[in-house]
Write an enzyme that holds these catalytic residues in place. Structure first.
Site, PDB file in Angstrom:
ATOM      1  N   THR A  19       0.870  -1.175   0.000  1.00  0.00           N
ATOM      2  CA  THR A  19       0.000   0.000   0.000  1.00  0.00           C
ATOM      3  C   THR A  19       0.904   1.222   0.000  1.00  0.00           C
ATOM      4  O   THR A  19       1.861   1.309   0.785  1.00  0.00           O
ATOM      5  CB  THR A  19      -1.017  -0.008   1.160  1.00  0.00           C
ATOM      6  OG1 THR A  19      -1.825   1.166   1.035  1.00  0.00           O
ATOM      7  CG2 THR A  19      -0.361  -0.041   2.530  1.00  0.00           C
ATOM      8  N   GLU A  20       0.642   2.152  -0.909  1.00  0.00           N
ATOM      9  CA  GLU A  20       1.615   3.205  -1.189  1.00  0.00           C
ATOM     10  C   GLU A  20       1.762   4.196  -0.043  1.00  0.00           C
ATOM     11  O   GLU A  20       2.702   4.993  -0.030  1.00  0.00           O
ATOM     12  CB  GLU A  20       1.281   3.922  -2.506  1.00  0.00           C
ATOM     13  CG  GLU A  20      -0.027   4.682  -2.509  1.00  0.00           C
ATOM     14  CD  GLU A  20      -1.189   3.868  -3.060  1.00  0.00           C
ATOM     15  OE1 GLU A  20      -1.146   2.618  -2.943  1.00  0.00           O
ATOM     16  OE2 GLU A  20      -2.132   4.474  -3.592  1.00  0.00           O
TER      17      GLU A  20
END
Lengths: 225, 225, 225, 225
Positions: free
Chosen positions: A51-52
């Site tokens: 997840t960025e």
């Protein structure tokens, strides 16, 4: 009509990720529908979710007492941590993305062009407040970027188009488009239909016109094969 | 792809092609992946470009690799040391090419390769002989040189502990170039003191997330083999 | 003649660091003589030492059982760790330096010019093997960069000169020069003598000619004040 | 200078000048330094430029600051959220300037400011409306945009624990922008859950070394005050 649900599409993407990365893949699932893909990954696929906002080995959504406001995904939904997780800051997270270290990224889209251009951040409406988040970084970052969307908008207009009319998110970055009615490969060679579902090929060609479709590799229920 | 635990150092460097660029971690002997370098000596690839802070110490490790005559060029910040006689001799007799890069630019160029940065402007070395041939640009009243990424085909890194997901932690100043080199090469081989199960490392303290790591050799396993 | 020893010079630098940074300074001490400064920092100065191979709060040199090959300074000497230490990789370490976050850096030198240019990495001798290490990054990185050197070389030639004849390490980067015979401020306003030791001002002017010296702020034993 | 432990949030933001650029950490509410932002509301500086991933949620924190009308411009990746009504209203009525920056470029531009990088070439946003006015360059067959650093006068960061040297650790995905913003501002104010003695944090696990931190407010101390 036997079109695919969002869950069907997510399952198809999950199957393809697992099939093309037998030793496990590092995958980023965009905000919204693409997150459904996580629910369909086969046991033991070894897929690791990025997840960025700064995490690898993200687990499923958190519920009840598991909710920790410090542990959220890019959609700001509370999530959980799997064994082998790692946290990192934003510059490191996007370095990981931009540097091409993730195997697959799955994004939603307003439009995808035959050449693989992506439009998913702005409708172009004059009163819309522009907001891009990580979309442009994700679009050009992963080794393979796939789109998950409905093939037609509410007016029945195709979202896979000869040229995007919405403002672009990335140029020539999309490799595959998963939709309710068909799955496509896009890119420099144009659009190739890979699978159809609940629509016959002639019907698809007609509804997608004037977009030219390569049909030499179609499989799926729509063809009767 | 998820990292693979190798049965020995030779497996970790197998397939290295002639003409490869190999990033070798370490600052002096701290963090130097001696056993992996020894394996590369046995593996036999030639016409190599080596990127490492120093140019070998004594007669083992990197010095032994240089002594084989299979290194065409070395990119480093500080080749000359009291015990760098192997390199010194090769250099003085014109049998090795040398690119001297300031240590900070070396680290940042490796980071840029890993982070998908096309090039960057650094203030280091402006007005010095090492600025020769580099593009100069004034930005906001300060002068900078344009520096390009350094990509490796293979990185050899020494870390302290890996988990089965490939997450790494290092020890003290032996961390040095390992984390940036691990981001900058197509294949990353890491030697560690030991491998632990996923979940045994604190996710807040992981320095190199597993996404960067391809092959791991635990010293304990090697000893037992 | 009452010239200062290396220890005297180191003590003067330590005093100035403590005096100008009453709340504690972050300081990098170059390889060789500048490391002596650490021994003279007053108790409670709060000075925190940075070593560019990846550590803050570096302690004194390690001896005996305290020696850990994974814990070395930039000169590859075993050192110790103080409470509150932090380790980081090379790109982060040089980002800290290049970004101007360290208060003072003390370096050795072959030559310093009146305008503050530094030459300390290469004698220019045609057979010398070039090796720069972190010198060019350090020269332009800290908020204030000071030099510690003897004022004259073995032939009696001044090392503080109108223009450097050795290859440069950095341009206009030095602010102060501490030597056995005098302390100088250098920079755009030229050379100002701050203190003399064991040499009278007239003698200094004569030996430094043709370098022009500003003498309006001289203190020290040489002036009789 | 070593970080100062403040007696309250107001002390940590004291002296903020009109016209300042303020970096505000957080991704949504994770890592959002709400109490420091509230203190900035009380402090009264006007004509501010705010750099933050989002443009405020609900009516508190960053949204409350925007509501004062003292923010001239906001630089962010994703202003539009379900609860960003304060920003939405200001934007639609032309009372705030907006610069939309892709999230990865935002993080990297902050890192560049902290790392002394003059500018860098990023592949993100090439061919999109956000490329407008930016310098384009082809490097090694790929197209990049030139991106400049974002410096702050003040950074407001939320971390988990600080030691008395100012070393910081974070919690899970609340780490997000904190570590890069802490490197990018002249003054860095950090709110933490608690402060521990030097030596209580693992030096291998420190995420933000104390050199970057100027002012620390422990929540526990504030509660006790």
């Amino acid at each position: 009509m036997n079109t695919r649900t969002k869950d069907d599409i997510a399952a198809a993407i999950a199957r393809d990720i697992a099939g093309e990365h037998p030793d496990g893949a590092y995958v980023n699932l965009g905000i919204g529908q693409p997150t459904l893909v996580a629910d369909h990954l086969p046991d033991g696929s070894g897929v690791v979710l990025h997840t960025e906002n700064g995490m690898l080995a993200m687990g499923p959504a958190a519920h009840g007492d598991d909710i920790d406001p410090d542990l959220i995904n890019a959609g700001k939904i509370p999530v959980t941590e799997l064994p082998g997780a790692a946290y990192f800051h934003q510059a490191d997270s996007f370095a990981m993305m931009r540097g091409g270290h993730l195997d697959v990224c799955v994004l939603g889209a307003f439009q995808v062009s035959a050449g693989g251009d992506l439009a998913n951040w702005h409708t172009g409406a004059p009163d819309a407040i522009p907001a891009v988040g990580g979309a442009m970084d994700l679009a050009i970052g992963a080794k393979r970027v796939w789109v998950m969307m409905t093939l037609f908008d509410k007016q029945g207009t195709p979202k896979l188009v000869p040229t995007c009319t919405y403002p672009l998110t990335g140029v020539g970055c999309i490799e595959r488009v998963y939709t309710d009615l068909a799955t496509f490969a896009v890119g420099p060679d144009g659009v190739r239909v890979l699978e159809v579902h609940g629509i016959d090929v002639d019907g698809l060609v007609e509804r997608m016109a004037p977009l030219e479709l390569h049909l030499d590799r179609v499989v799926g229920s729509g063809t009767g094969r | 792809m998820t990292a693979r635990i190798c049965t020995g150092y030779d497996e970790a460097v197998a397939g290295t092609a002639d003409g490869s660029t190999v990033l070798v971690g370490g600052f002096g002997m701290a963090g130097m992946p001696v056993e992996l370098v020894d394996a590369l000596v046995r593996q036999g690839a030639a016409d190599l470009t080596i990127v490492s802070n120093n140019a070998g110490n004594g007669d083992t490790g990197l010095a032994a690799l240089l002594a084989t005559g299979r290194v065409r060029k070395i990119v480093c910040s500080f080749p000359r040391q009291t015990d760098s006689w192997v390199f010194d001799d090769l250099y003085r007799s014109g049998r090795i090419e040398l690119e001297v890069v300031p240590q900070g630019n070396l680290a940042e160029r490796l980071r840029a390769a890993g982070a998908g940065i096309g090039a960057f402007y650094s203030p280091t070395a402006v007005g010095t002989p090492l600025a020769e041939g580099k593009e100069v640009r004034e930005i906001d009243g300060r002068t900078y040189l344009l520096e390009y990424p350094i990509h490796g085909d293979l990185a050899l890194v020494k870390a302290h502990v890996a988990d089965r997901m490939g997450n790494l932690v290092y020890r003290r100043t032996a961390r040095n170039f390992g984390p940036v080199m691990a981001t900058a090469a197509s294949t990353v081989a890491v030697q560690v003191d030991r491998v632990v199960d996923a979940g045994a490392l604190d996710p807040e303290a992981v320095i190199t997330p597993g996404v960067y790591v391809d092959r791991i050799v635990p010293a304990a396993q090697e000893a037992a083999a």
